[in-house]
Design an enzyme around this catalytic site. Structure first.
Site, PDB file in Angstrom:
ATOM      1  N   ASP A 133       0.803  -1.224   0.000  1.00 22.41           N
ATOM      2  CA  ASP A 133       0.000   0.000   0.000  1.00 22.41           C
ATOM      3  C   ASP A 133       0.840   1.280   0.000  1.00 22.41           C
ATOM      4  OD1 ASP A 133       1.016  -0.456   2.510  1.00 22.41           O
ATOM      5  OD2 ASP A 133      -0.795   0.080   3.593  1.00 22.41           O
ATOM      6  N   ARG A 175      -5.426  -3.932   6.393  1.00 23.44           N
ATOM      7  CA  ARG A 175      -6.181  -3.085   7.322  1.00 23.44           C
ATOM      8  C   ARG A 175      -6.749  -1.877   6.591  1.00 23.44           C
ATOM      9  NH1 ARG A 175      -2.425  -2.246  12.123  1.00 23.44           N
ATOM     10  NH2 ARG A 175      -1.180  -1.599  10.346  1.00 23.44           N
TER      11      ARG A 175
HETATM   12  O1  F6P Z   1       1.728  -6.293   7.589  1.00 20.88           O
HETATM   13  C1  F6P Z   1       0.639  -5.423   7.476  1.00 20.88           C
HETATM   14  C2  F6P Z   1      -0.497  -6.000   8.212  1.00 20.88           C
HETATM   15  O2  F6P Z   1      -0.509  -7.292   7.797  1.00 20.88           O
HETATM   16  C3  F6P Z   1      -1.896  -5.429   8.084  1.00 20.88           C
HETATM   17  O3  F6P Z   1      -2.576  -5.802   6.925  1.00 20.88           O
HETATM   18  C4  F6P Z   1      -2.536  -5.932   9.338  1.00 20.88           C
HETATM   19  O4  F6P Z   1      -3.660  -5.231   9.706  1.00 20.88           O
HETATM   20  C5  F6P Z   1      -1.439  -5.768  10.319  1.00 20.88           C
HETATM   21  O5  F6P Z   1      -0.240  -5.941   9.598  1.00 20.88           O
HETATM   22  C6  F6P Z   1      -1.504  -6.655  11.507  1.00 20.88           C
HETATM   23  O6  F6P Z   1      -0.271  -6.711  12.126  1.00 20.88           O
HETATM   24  P1  F6P Z   1       0.025  -7.073  13.630  1.00 20.88           P
HETATM   25  O7  F6P Z   1      -0.761  -8.294  13.931  1.00 20.88           O
HETATM   26  O8  F6P Z   1       1.493  -7.283  13.665  1.00 20.88           O
HETATM   27  O9  F6P Z   1      -0.404  -5.917  14.451  1.00 20.88           O
END
Ligand code: F6P
Length: 326
Positions: A133, A175
């Site tokens: 992104d 996200r």
């Molecule tokens: O790496 C990006 C991402 O995968 C997002 O798409 C996701 O919301 C987030 O990381 C979750 O990461 P973590 O579980 O480490 O907080």
């Protein structure tokens, strides 16, 4: 002639497969150009805690094929404070480190921009996130590997969905962005793809699903990005079941499986290119920029733009879904 003699390197934020290949490229790129290279563990937190060690060529042997990050990663709250950043700067200065390469996503580059401006310190960034992104690069490291992981998982779910004539809602990461959902949805022949960038048209989704079942499709798959406005696959499924209680519905959340695993050849190659280019960018006086790929060329984008500008989903790919899911 560059004055840089010694470079610090860290990975920060969510890990992505191929980060190790990028670490290897930065370390070897530095050594090739006669620079000292220091690995900083646990992202910006390690910079604050002085968790820093000099690296050699052999420190990165045998890692190009591994997922995760040998430098570890973290999301540091302390680095968001001026005192935290000052401590970090002093640690770098005491060790004679005079430039930084950071590998990560938008949070990483926001920190890099502030730190670079605050201490007039040369920092360049390498895009590493499965979300793809970031504005200023066609691909981020880890995206291709995650795509392949998703497609492999969806193919397996398709088998059981077909065996039972079921409708599956499969949630993938993303996200704030639907790049992973869109591309993996096309590659796995999904009947529906729901992304945060576009408000879900339930009438249209129902129409596709009804049509499919009418034409005796034996399974349907809808890929849902976790950041879709309704709040993910479970909520989407509940919404669809309201109008179609007769559907045999199941939900699968793929979760962090998407972040791990051995990087694809594509991710290894872009990580290698971006890593060496980051070192060369520092040597030619660049700072405050993310190193990216545009149409196979290396480009530089200021951190502020890489973070602030929204990278758009490819409208042609969006249109493809509508055509192919009839
Ligand atoms: O790496 C990006 C991402 O995968 C997002 O798409 C996701 O919301 C987030 O990381 C979750 O990461 P973590 O579980 O480490 O907080």
């Amino acid at each position: 002639m560059s004055t840089i003699k010694s470079v610090g390197l860290l990975t920060s934020g969510g890990d992505a497969s191929g980060m190790n290949a990028a670490i290897r490229a930065v370390v070897r790129g530095c050594i090739y150009h006669n620079l000292r290279i220091f690995g900083i563990r646990r992202g910006y937190q390690g910079m604050i805690d002085d968790d820093i060690e000099e690296m050699q060529s052999k420190s990165v042997s045998n890692i190009i094929q591994t997922g995760g990050t040998i430098l570890k990663t973290a999301r540091s709250m302390e680095f968001k404070t001026a005192e935290g950043r000052k401590k970090a700067f002093e640690n770098l200065r005491n060790r004679g480190i005079d430039a930084l390469v950071v590998i990560g996503g938008d949070g990483t580059f926001t920190g890099a921009r502030i730190f670079g401006e605050e201490f007039d310190f040369p920092v360049v960034g390498i895009p590493g996130t499965i979300d793809n992104d970031l504005y200023g690069t066609d691909y981020t490291i880890g995206y291709d590997t995650a795509l392949n992981t998703v497609v492999e998982a969806v193919d397996k779910i398709r088998d059981t969905a077909t065996a039972h004539n079921r409708l599956f809602f499969i949630e993938v990461m993303g996200r704030d962005a639907g790049f992973l959902a869109l591309r993996s949805g096309i590659a796995s022949g999904a009947e529906g793809i729901l992304v945060p960038e576009i408000k879900t048209d339930y009438a249209q989704l129902n129409h596709f699903l009804e049509n499919g079942f009418k034409k005796s499709k034996t399974s349907s798959i809808v890929l849902v990005a976790e950041g879709d406005e309704i709040g993910g696959a479970i909520k989407t499924a509940e919404q669809v079941v309201k109008t179609h209680p007769e559907y045999d519905v199941r939900v699968t959340i793929l979760g962090h499986i998407q972040r791990g695993g051995s990087p694809s050849a594509f991710d290894r190659v872009i990580a290698s290119r971006l890593g060496v280019s980051a070192v060369e960018a520092l040597l030619t006086g660049n700072r405050g920029v993310m190193i990216g790929l545009s149409n196979k060329d290396i480009i530089h984008t200021p951190f502020s733009q890489a973070v602030k500008n929204k990278k758009a989903l490819n409208p042609q790919l969006l249109e493809l879904t509508n055509i192919l899911s009839i």
